[in-house]
Design an enzyme around this catalytic site. Structure first.
Site, PDB file in Angstrom:
ATOM      1  N   HIS A  88       0.845  -1.204   0.000  1.00 59.26           N
ATOM      2  CA  HIS A  88       0.000   0.000   0.000  1.00 59.26           C
ATOM      3  C   HIS A  88       0.872   1.242   0.000  1.00 59.26           C
ATOM      4  O   HIS A  88       1.736   1.413   0.875  1.00 59.26           O
ATOM      5  CB  HIS A  88      -0.939  -0.021   1.212  1.00 59.26           C
ATOM      6  CG  HIS A  88      -2.014  -1.059   1.064  1.00 59.26           C
ATOM      7  ND1 HIS A  88      -2.525  -1.772   2.111  1.00 59.26           N
ATOM      8  CD2 HIS A  88      -2.656  -1.490  -0.059  1.00 59.26           C
ATOM      9  CE1 HIS A  88      -3.458  -2.603   1.652  1.00 59.26           C
ATOM     10  NE2 HIS A  88      -3.550  -2.453   0.341  1.00 59.26           N
ATOM     11  N   GLU A 140       1.749   3.649   3.041  1.00 59.02           N
ATOM     12  CA  GLU A 140       2.222   3.048   4.287  1.00 59.02           C
ATOM     13  C   GLU A 140       3.748   3.104   4.335  1.00 59.02           C
ATOM     14  O   GLU A 140       4.448   2.096   4.467  1.00 59.02           O
ATOM     15  CB  GLU A 140       1.618   1.640   4.420  1.00 59.02           C
ATOM     16  CG  GLU A 140       0.078   1.755   4.499  1.00 59.02           C
ATOM     17  CD  GLU A 140      -0.693   0.446   4.373  1.00 59.02           C
ATOM     18  OE1 GLU A 140      -0.081  -0.626   4.457  1.00 59.02           O
ATOM     19  OE2 GLU A 140      -1.929   0.520   4.186  1.00 59.02           O
ATOM     20  N   HIS A 147       2.235  -3.698   6.966  1.00 55.04           N
ATOM     21  CA  HIS A 147       1.277  -2.644   6.629  1.00 55.04           C
ATOM     22  C   HIS A 147       1.252  -1.637   7.767  1.00 55.04           C
ATOM     23  O   HIS A 147       1.857  -1.830   8.812  1.00 55.04           O
ATOM     24  CB  HIS A 147      -0.136  -3.236   6.462  1.00 55.04           C
ATOM     25  CG  HIS A 147      -0.307  -4.024   5.200  1.00 55.04           C
ATOM     26  ND1 HIS A 147      -1.010  -3.562   4.127  1.00 55.04           N
ATOM     27  CD2 HIS A 147       0.166  -5.249   4.841  1.00 55.04           C
ATOM     28  CE1 HIS A 147      -0.978  -4.458   3.154  1.00 55.04           C
ATOM     29  NE2 HIS A 147      -0.267  -5.507   3.567  1.00 55.04           N
ATOM     30  N   GLU A 170       0.362  -4.869  11.102  1.00 48.61           N
ATOM     31  CA  GLU A 170      -0.069  -3.470  10.938  1.00 48.61           C
ATOM     32  C   GLU A 170       0.693  -2.649  11.971  1.00 48.61           C
ATOM     33  O   GLU A 170       0.501  -2.821  13.172  1.00 48.61           O
ATOM     34  CB  GLU A 170      -1.579  -3.345  11.200  1.00 48.61           C
ATOM     35  CG  GLU A 170      -2.442  -4.115  10.227  1.00 48.61           C
ATOM     36  CD  GLU A 170      -2.759  -3.331   8.956  1.00 48.61           C
ATOM     37  OE1 GLU A 170      -2.313  -2.171   8.830  1.00 48.61           O
ATOM     38  OE2 GLU A 170      -3.441  -3.901   8.097  1.00 48.61           O
TER      39      GLU A 170
HETATM   40  O1  0X9 Z   1      -6.880  -4.454   4.364  1.00 48.09           O
HETATM   41  C1  0X9 Z   1      -5.694  -4.699   4.152  1.00 48.09           C
HETATM   42  O2  0X9 Z   1      -5.232  -4.930   3.041  1.00 48.09           O
HETATM   43  C2  0X9 Z   1      -4.728  -4.723   5.330  1.00 48.09           C
HETATM   44  N1  0X9 Z   1      -4.977  -3.584   6.167  1.00 48.09           N
HETATM   45  S1  0X9 Z   1      -4.636  -2.061   5.622  1.00 48.09           S
HETATM   46  O3  0X9 Z   1      -5.251  -1.113   6.536  1.00 48.09           O
HETATM   47  N2  0X9 Z   1      -3.069  -1.817   5.679  1.00 48.09           N
HETATM   48  O4  0X9 Z   1      -5.096  -1.929   4.284  1.00 48.09           O
HETATM   49  C3  0X9 Z   1      -4.931  -6.012   6.127  1.00 48.09           C
HETATM   50  C4  0X9 Z   1      -4.931  -7.291   5.310  1.00 48.09           C
HETATM   51  C5  0X9 Z   1      -4.829  -8.539   6.128  1.00 48.09           C
HETATM   52  N3  0X9 Z   1      -5.164  -9.690   5.363  1.00 48.09           N
HETATM   53  C6  0X9 Z   1      -4.745 -10.972   5.643  1.00 48.09           C
HETATM   54  N4  0X9 Z   1      -3.781 -11.181   6.478  1.00 48.09           N
HETATM   55  N5  0X9 Z   1      -5.400 -11.953   5.077  1.00 48.09           N
HETATM   56 ZN    ZN Z   2      -1.947  -1.793   4.039  1.00 50.92          ZN
END
Ligand code: 0X9
Ligand code: ZN
Length: 426
Positions: free
Chosen positions: A168, A171, A303, A376
């Protein structure tokens, strides 16, 4: 390029949302405001909010932080939810130049600074650090790949671990996380006995900027664009960008955990792996199958923000799923909890935050049985800077994950031994 300041006040920042000339819409984009949506104490409630089309920025035990249009906010309120506006707490950052981080953010690396530092690290540690690429972005930037080991010239069938960052764009702190890993391991080899032992028994791969076009675009004006996706044009509908972490081919677009609307921040693209950035990362991971055995055993995809340790699956709220049995789920949880114990993040299965389909973590497990975690990073709220904490926190917040990184490396020879389960593959 026409720029429209929408005055969306996001905690520390007023955000300027850019539109490309080709994509200039007839009507100005509706203004977005940031809210904390309270009382969301289960995954179904959080997923329902996400599916209203609002931009989900962060989440925790009983809330989400979102950006929403006035109409979206009204709909959520009409559904009985409490929305607390998130206040502006700091002035607009001062730009230095287009393509550079603003004042107060200059400890962050641009793509060019990243390549320069990696080159000097590999020059200083030629046996421990090798820099290459696993492909090219939409705009032709090499997708950087760093190998770290006791002797990078030799492929000696040790357990391999992958760290990937910045799928992303905005980030940016995750780029610093990957750089910190490279620096710490390279400099620790031969001086720190624990790191030396790890490098002698593991091969470590780092992808410090999985979405370089998006990251560069995010700072292209000298201010922050709040950009998340890649920069792939979708000509027929005049939008730009695929959410790379919704573009992976496991259960792609299956479950309302992504969007088919190219204007959405969670647009999953027209097909699985339609983004070159995901397709080439996939091809590279596939290429690590040697003699029928995937060499990579463990993975962290970094992330921000929310301070969470997440594990598969994201597409289903069930703890188990295709190829992920109860014993696997127990192992994911146990190591996830131990990772979180080192950094104070909150551990949970990814879908328990909100349903997300087409993520890298789900694919890594489903396709290769790689123990894949999503971390995160700092902070937990927009009011602490959200995606844009000042550079002054970089050292503290990257070092905060040292023990988690070392723990994953330590278990990489046999992750299931953490629950006394057998090591072998099923
Ligand atoms: O939604 C996302 O892509 C991630 N959070 S963010 O706020 N950085 O966009 C989390 C994705 C987690 N997914 C898995 N671990 N399956
Ligand atoms: Zn992300």
């Amino acid at each position: 390029m026409r720029r429209v300041a929408v005055g969306a006040v996001l905690g520390m920042l007023t955000v300027v949302i850019p539109f490309s000339a080709a994509a200039a819409p007839a009507d100005p984009a509706p203004p977005l405001a940031a809210y904390r949506v309270a009382g969301l104490d289960n995954s179904a409630a959080r997923t329902a909010v996400a599916n209203q089309g609002v931009e989900v920025l962060a989440g925790g035990r009983d809330y989400l932080e979102v950006r929403a249009t006035p109409a979206q906010a009204d709909r959520l309120r009409a559904g009985g939810l409490r929305l607390d506006p998130l206040p502006a707490t700091a002035p607009l950052p001062v730009p230095v130049a287009p393509g550079q981080f603003p004042i107060g953010y200059q400890g962050y690396h641009t793509y060019r600074q990243l390549t320069a530092e990696l080159d000097s690290l590999s020059a200083a540690h030629p046996n421990q650090v090798a820099v290459s690429s696993y492909g090219k972005s939409v705009q032709g930037r090499p997708l950087l790949l760093v190998k770290i080991s006791d002797d990078v010239r030799v492929d000696n069938h040790e357990p391999e671990v992958l760290f990937s960052c910045a799928q992303h764009a905005r980030e940016h702190i995750t780029v610093e996380m990957c750089m910190h890993i490279v620096r710490r391991l390279a400099q620790g080899y031969g001086t720190d006995p624990a790191i030396t032992r790890l490098l002698k028994s593991r091969e470590i791969w780092v992808m410090p900027m999985a979405n370089p076009d998006g990251a560069e675009y995010d700072i292209s004006t000298g201010l922050f664009a709040m950009w998340r996706k890649n920069r792939q044009p979708t000509p027929e509908n005049r939008e730009v960008g695929i959410d790379l972490n919704r573009n992976w081919g496991d259960e792609w677009g299956c479950c309302d955990g992504s969007s088919s609307n190219p204007a959405s921040d969670t647009y999953h693209g027209p097909a699985p792996f339609s983004a070159p950035e995901t397709a080439q990362l996939r091809d590279w991971v596939n290429s690590r199958v040697i003699g029928g055995v995937q060499q990579i055993t463990a993975h962290i995809d970094f992330h921000s923000f929310s301070e969470l340790v997440l594990w598969p699956y994201g597409f289903t709220s069930s703890d188990t799923g295709p190829g992920l049995n109860k014993s696997d789920a127990d192992t994911f949880r146990k190591l996830g909890e131990q990772l979180a114990a080192t950094n104070g993040y909150k551990p949970e299965q990814s879908s328990h935050l909100y349903i997300n389909d087409g993520s890298i973590g789900d694919w890594m497990w489903a396709q290769h049985h790689i123990w894949s975690y999503t971390l995160e990073m700092y902070p937990t709220s927009l009011t602490q800077g959200g995606f844009y904490p000042p550079a002054s926190v970089i050292d503290r917040e990257t070092a905060r994950n040292d023990a988690a990184v070392d723990l994953l490396l330590t278990y990489a020879d046999c992750v299931p031994r953490i629950t006394a389960a057998p090591c072998g593959r099923r």
